[in-house]
Scaffold this active site. Structure first.
Site, short mmCIF file in Angstrom:
data_model
loop_
_atom_site.label_atom_id
_atom_site.label_comp_id
_atom_site.label_asym_id
_atom_site.label_seq_id
_atom_site.Cartn_x
_atom_site.Cartn_y
_atom_site.Cartn_z
N LYS A 1 0.82 -1.22 0.00
CA LYS A 1 0.00 0.00 0.00
C LYS A 1 0.86 1.27 0.00
CE LYS A 1 -2.27 -0.85 3.84
NZ LYS A 1 -1.93 -2.19 4.28
N ARG B 1 -9.87 1.08 8.63
CA ARG B 1 -9.50 -0.31 8.89
C ARG B 1 -10.57 -1.07 9.65
NH1 ARG B 1 -3.51 0.52 8.76
NH2 ARG B 1 -2.47 -1.48 8.77
N ARG C 1 11.21 -6.63 4.54
CA ARG C 1 11.15 -5.21 4.92
C ARG C 1 11.78 -5.02 6.31
NH1 ARG C 1 5.34 -2.48 4.97
NH2 ARG C 1 5.04 -3.71 6.85
N ARG D 1 11.17 -2.04 11.09
CA ARG D 1 9.94 -1.56 11.74
C ARG D 1 9.62 -2.43 12.95
NH1 ARG D 1 4.83 -0.27 7.88
NH2 ARG D 1 3.71 -1.33 9.54
N ARG E 1 -1.33 -8.92 13.11
CA ARG E 1 -1.83 -7.95 12.12
C ARG E 1 -2.69 -8.65 11.06
NH1 ARG E 1 3.73 -5.73 10.71
NH2 ARG E 1 2.78 -4.54 9.04
#
Ligand code: AMP
Length: 191
Positions: free
Chosen positions: A13, A88, A127, A133, A144
């Site tokens: 996204k 969300r 990532r 992160r 998640r």
């Protein structure tokens, strides 16, 4: 023009939103980025938000809605807005629809990135190696994904039922190929 870029964690996204922002001159509003900035500032809210994010859980609707309520008018002043990571939950979608209606606006399109779960987990772990992160750990990723299926997927049905154009786009493969698919889908939606 008000658009939403939608998809599970790791679907690309943020990457695609940056490209859409440039191509379609839309103001990119990412709740995840706003929250990460708040955490980096180290405020009391930031600390609380940071704990929730690190566990892979969703931030309470009232906090998110008030953030968007503050930021949306500035973004709406331009030619259009691209919402990334919001709404969300069904409650967030309803709050958004009300906020937009106050200005005589509505959601024009939703681009839903479709990527199989095994590919998502692989991408997020990559990532993690690059960006580090705090919520890109195996435990937080599982949570998640769970939150996405339990709460977020319903947002797509909400917009389908309202007659908003929902374009499901294959999010696999090269970043530029995915963007080309999105470009075509937005082109169709904005006609
Ligand atoms: P993202 O950058 O969109 O992947 O968001 C990262 C994390 O920020 C999520 O896992 C949530 O903890 C939090 N977050 C971002 N946007 C929202 C939202 N609209 N509602 C609740 N939590 C959010």
């Amino acid at each position: 023009m008000i658009g939403i870029i939608f998809g599970p964690p790791g679907s690309g996204k943020g990457t695609q939103a940056a490209k859409i922002e440039t191509e379609f001159q839309l103001a990119h509003l990412s709740t995840g980025e706003i929250l990460r900035a708040e955490v980096a500032r180290g405020t009391e809210t930031g600390k609380e938000v940071g704990r929730i994010m690190a566990a892979g859980d969703l931030i309470p609707d009232d906090i998110i809605v008030s953030i968007v309520r503050q930021r949306l008018p500035e973004s709406e002043a331009g030619p259009g807005v691209l919402l990334d990571g919001f709404p969300r939950t069904l409650q967030q979608a309803q709050a958004l629809d009300e906020m937009l209606a106050e200005e005589g606006h509505r959601v024009d399109f939703v681009i839903a990135l479709d990527v199989p779960e095994d590919v998502l987990v692989e991408r997020i772990l990559q990532r993690a190696a690059v960006q580090g992160r705090a919520d890109d750990t195996r435990g937080a990723i599982a949570e998640r994904m769970h939150e996405y299926h339990k709460l977020t997927e319903a947002v797509l049905d909400h917009y389908r039922k309202k007659g908003v154009r929902v374009e499901v786009v294959d999010g696999q493969g090269d970043v530029d190929d995915v963007f080309e698919r999105i470009r075509r889908a937005i082109g169709i939606s904005s006609r």
